[in-house]
Scaffold this active site. Sequence first.
Site, PDB file in Angstrom:
ATOM      1  N   ASP A 162       0.751  -1.387  -0.105  1.00 12.86           N
ATOM      2  CA  ASP A 162      -0.303  -0.028  -0.096  1.00 12.86           C
ATOM      3  C   ASP A 162       0.966   1.273  -0.037  1.00 12.86           C
ATOM      4  O   ASP A 162       2.188   0.933  -0.248  1.00 12.86           O
ATOM      5  CB  ASP A 162      -0.656  -0.411   0.929  1.00 12.86           C
ATOM      6  CG  ASP A 162      -0.445  -0.330   2.175  1.00 12.86           C
ATOM      7  OD1 ASP A 162       0.570  -0.064   2.784  1.00 12.86           O
ATOM      8  OD2 ASP A 162      -1.061   0.483   3.774  1.00 12.86           O
ATOM      9  N   TYR A 174       2.582   4.252   0.658  1.00 11.30           N
ATOM     10  CA  TYR A 174       3.888   5.070   1.691  1.00 11.30           C
ATOM     11  C   TYR A 174       2.422   6.683   2.519  1.00 11.30           C
ATOM     12  O   TYR A 174       1.777   6.556   2.332  1.00 11.30           O
ATOM     13  CB  TYR A 174       5.038   6.648   1.741  1.00 11.30           C
ATOM     14  CG  TYR A 174       5.858   5.626   0.669  1.00 11.30           C
ATOM     15  CD1 TYR A 174       6.426   4.738   0.996  1.00 11.30           C
ATOM     16  CD2 TYR A 174       6.189   6.155  -0.373  1.00 11.30           C
ATOM     17  CE1 TYR A 174       7.869   3.618   1.003  1.00 11.30           C
ATOM     18  CE2 TYR A 174       7.657   5.929  -1.557  1.00 11.30           C
ATOM     19  CZ  TYR A 174       7.568   4.053  -0.909  1.00 11.30           C
ATOM     20  OH  TYR A 174       8.929   3.885  -1.349  1.00 11.30           O
ATOM     21  N   HIS A 204      11.881  -9.359   0.721  1.00  5.89           N
ATOM     22  CA  HIS A 204      11.380  -7.241   0.155  1.00  5.89           C
ATOM     23  C   HIS A 204      12.589  -7.123   1.160  1.00  5.89           C
ATOM     24  O   HIS A 204      13.397  -7.601   1.687  1.00  5.89           O
ATOM     25  CB  HIS A 204      10.103  -7.419   1.462  1.00  5.89           C
ATOM     26  CG  HIS A 204       9.261  -5.880   1.195  1.00  5.89           C
ATOM     27  ND1 HIS A 204       9.955  -5.156   1.642  1.00  5.89           N
ATOM     28  CD2 HIS A 204       8.447  -5.521   0.568  1.00  5.89           C
ATOM     29  CE1 HIS A 204       9.107  -3.809   1.205  1.00  5.89           C
ATOM     30  NE2 HIS A 204       8.118  -4.599   0.728  1.00  5.89           N
TER      31      HIS A 204
END
Length: 221
Positions: free
Chosen positions: A65, A67, A187
């Site tokens: 999603d 920042y 990630h």
Amino acid sequence: MNVKIESSWKEKLKNEFKKDYFVSLTGYIREEYRKDQIFPPGKLIFNAFDLCPFDSVKAVIIGQDPYHGPGQAHGLCFSVRDGFDFPPSLVNIFREIESDMGYKPYFSGNLQRWAAQGVLLLNAILTVRARQAGSHRGKGWEEFTDEVIRILNNEKDNLVFFLWGAYAQKKGISIDRSRHLVLESVHPSPLSASRGFFGNRHFSRCNTYLSDHNIDPVNWR
């Protein structure tokens, strides 16, 4: 429903805009913008699509999603507007590009230059409440972006999908590996980057694949 989005995507997604979940999502998001501080600005919700028309897409980077700090988000995953410090994950992305490609892409954290080359910088969730990561989870955006991925998977060939972290990997589980290159790793967050993001060589692997299929590679500067 008249959704303001780039014309080729509008055509591809026209049936989605009519579905009950999207109508409900639209009502919810409008109310959120009315009563709270939401990022990105409303006119930039579909910025990833506006900057990368369907026919131009050659690679897809999937984020979670936007920042949630003031002014950072502008509708492209991992990207920040000019004048803002690079978030830690973006710092690590640039670090891997330097190691992999041999150059420093540090002049700007605004990744519009990638989008202009056909990199769809797609967050799974397209809006967020200020200072509340994940605050618009489960409201309908995930269903919408699942459809985006489904259309890309089914209607294009030889795309490169970057799936960084368990969330993106789950999001891309249905991608046809026989038609597309899927690049997976942990990630780029500082919490995980040292466990396999650094050294994954995803950027050179992407360009090799594109070149092998007579598609112009991406300049990751």
